[in-house]
Scaffold this active site. Sequence first.
Site, PDB file in Angstrom:
ATOM      1  N   TYR A 221      55.786  33.220  28.973  1.00  0.00           N
ATOM      2  CA  TYR A 221      57.005  33.363  29.396  1.00  0.00           C
ATOM      3  C   TYR A 221      58.136  32.385  29.176  1.00  0.00           C
ATOM      4  O   TYR A 221      59.215  32.960  29.201  1.00  0.00           O
ATOM      5  CB  TYR A 221      57.288  33.384  31.231  1.00  0.00           C
ATOM      6  CG  TYR A 221      56.611  34.898  31.575  1.00  0.00           C
ATOM      7  CD1 TYR A 221      55.083  35.304  31.204  1.00  0.00           C
ATOM      8  CD2 TYR A 221      57.254  35.419  32.571  1.00  0.00           C
ATOM      9  CE1 TYR A 221      54.932  36.416  31.812  1.00  0.00           C
ATOM     10  CE2 TYR A 221      56.582  36.805  33.178  1.00  0.00           C
ATOM     11  CZ  TYR A 221      55.304  37.101  32.679  1.00  0.00           C
ATOM     12  OH  TYR A 221      55.031  38.178  33.143  1.00  0.00           O
TER      13      TYR A 221
ATOM     14  N   LYS B 190      41.459  32.251  28.077  1.00  0.00           N
ATOM     15  CA  LYS B 190      41.057  32.754  26.836  1.00  0.00           C
ATOM     16  C   LYS B 190      40.563  31.484  25.789  1.00  0.00           C
ATOM     17  O   LYS B 190      41.043  31.825  24.726  1.00  0.00           O
ATOM     18  CB  LYS B 190      42.237  33.593  26.480  1.00  0.00           C
ATOM     19  CG  LYS B 190      41.629  34.779  25.348  1.00  0.00           C
ATOM     20  CD  LYS B 190      40.716  35.798  25.501  1.00  0.00           C
ATOM     21  CE  LYS B 190      40.223  36.554  24.377  1.00  0.00           C
ATOM     22  NZ  LYS B 190      39.231  37.407  24.711  1.00  0.00           N
TER      23      LYS B 190
ATOM     24  N   ASP C  82      39.414  38.668  29.831  1.00  0.00           N
ATOM     25  CA  ASP C  82      38.905  39.957  29.562  1.00  0.00           C
ATOM     26  C   ASP C  82      37.794  40.263  30.599  1.00  0.00           C
ATOM     27  O   ASP C  82      37.685  41.507  31.229  1.00  0.00           O
ATOM     28  CB  ASP C  82      38.681  40.171  28.066  1.00  0.00           C
ATOM     29  CG  ASP C  82      37.981  39.268  27.422  1.00  0.00           C
ATOM     30  OD1 ASP C  82      37.389  38.237  28.047  1.00  0.00           O
ATOM     31  OD2 ASP C  82      37.343  39.726  26.312  1.00  0.00           O
TER      32      ASP C  82
ATOM     33  N   ASP D 152      49.998  37.387  35.712  1.00  0.00           N
ATOM     34  CA  ASP D 152      50.933  38.804  36.042  1.00  0.00           C
ATOM     35  C   ASP D 152      49.951  39.880  35.929  1.00  0.00           C
ATOM     36  O   ASP D 152      50.142  40.743  37.034  1.00  0.00           O
ATOM     37  CB  ASP D 152      52.086  38.577  34.888  1.00  0.00           C
ATOM     38  CG  ASP D 152      52.876  40.016  35.036  1.00  0.00           C
ATOM     39  OD1 ASP D 152      53.358  40.045  36.151  1.00  0.00           O
ATOM     40  OD2 ASP D 152      53.180  40.543  34.005  1.00  0.00           O
TER      41      ASP D 152
ATOM     42  N   ASP E  13      48.669  42.597  39.067  1.00  0.00           N
ATOM     43  CA  ASP E  13      48.971  43.800  39.295  1.00  0.00           C
ATOM     44  C   ASP E  13      47.561  44.894  39.333  1.00  0.00           C
ATOM     45  O   ASP E  13      47.409  45.821  40.174  1.00  0.00           O
ATOM     46  CB  ASP E  13      49.699  44.576  38.063  1.00  0.00           C
ATOM     47  CG  ASP E  13      51.017  44.466  38.288  1.00  0.00           C
ATOM     48  OD1 ASP E  13      51.710  43.722  39.123  1.00  0.00           O
ATOM     49  OD2 ASP E  13      51.759  45.463  37.921  1.00  0.00           O
TER      50      ASP E  13
END
Length: 350
Positions: free
Chosen positions: A136, A183, A216, A240, A244
């Site tokens: 970001y 990751k 993942d 983020d 959700d």
Amino acid sequence: MSHFTLLPGDGIGPEVIAQAKKVLEAVSVRYGLDFTFEEQLIGGVAIEATGDPLPSSTVEACRASDAILLGAVGGPQWDDPSAETRPEDGLLGIRSELGLYANLRPIQVHFPTASPLRDAAGVDILFVRELTGGIYFGPSSLSDDGMVARSEMVYAVPEIERIIRVAAEAARGRSGKLTSVDKANVLEVSRLWRRTAARVMADEFPDIEYEVVLVDAMAMHLLSRPRDFDVVVTGNLFGDILTDEASMLPGSLGLLPSASIGDGPPGLYEPIHGSAPDIAGKNLANPLATILAAAMALRHSLDLLEPAAAIETAVDDVLAAGLRTADVAGTGPTASTTEMGDAVARAVSM
Ligand code: IPM
Ligand code: MN
């Protein structure tokens, strides 16, 4: 006296902030507290009024307050890709300006019937999302010919250390388990994250059960075995997306609050949902996420534990009584934004 800066912002923001304010006023009466409120501009409405999604007057007011309550920013009228600035820049700006690097997003399932999952009962996860770094805030650019763009994911060791500490401390106050999501099989930045996190955990939190999971796989585990997680710490972008996804465990984005905190006051409290322009101004939005964010403000910034719990209990009671906005599945009567806010304010006052 406690002073709140309210940042209603765009879309459904003003509607949900009005309900949270109503509930804060009710709780202040019940507990004899002195709350003052001041509204400031952020996001698209601030662009319209001043050309800037984060006017300096807003930053000043926020700095001078005990807690900040934000509704939402953004909307289709500000989506022009060639625009110099976007409403979202206001939100990213205030997080960054105030050093609010830790975003706490609790996911609890109180009403499993509202969940689209067959069996979400008992889920209780605290996401700790890094909020002022990562992709970001890394360098980004678009080539002159408009053919190539890049956005870099950057983390420095001190940024990783401090967010791991916040998460591990939180785990200590809960069941004592921490999961770090990265990751590291692909990204160098994730390998640094993983090494740093492992060192902090070994040196400072040997009492905490610690594991690492690839992002993942985490997306899958959240649905297949959500009860196995307690505190989950991750970077800005992964956090983020995963939160959700996790919002579907309780069944609606409209139920989930968040707290953004730094090393000192004030903290910023907001629903994790966005501005929902499609339902803005229709008295349909679920105000509970923002009302619960106000409860988090009382707990984390004002140390008002009992009033915070009173708001949370009132929300539970209202849902248990069957009242719900349209976004929450169930059999109870459908309530409007203001009806929901009134019901929680009433329940708080009893
Ligand atoms: C959130 C939102 C924000 C984010 C947007 C509105 C900038 O999606 O708080 O999760 O991406 O952080
Ligand atoms: Mn988001």
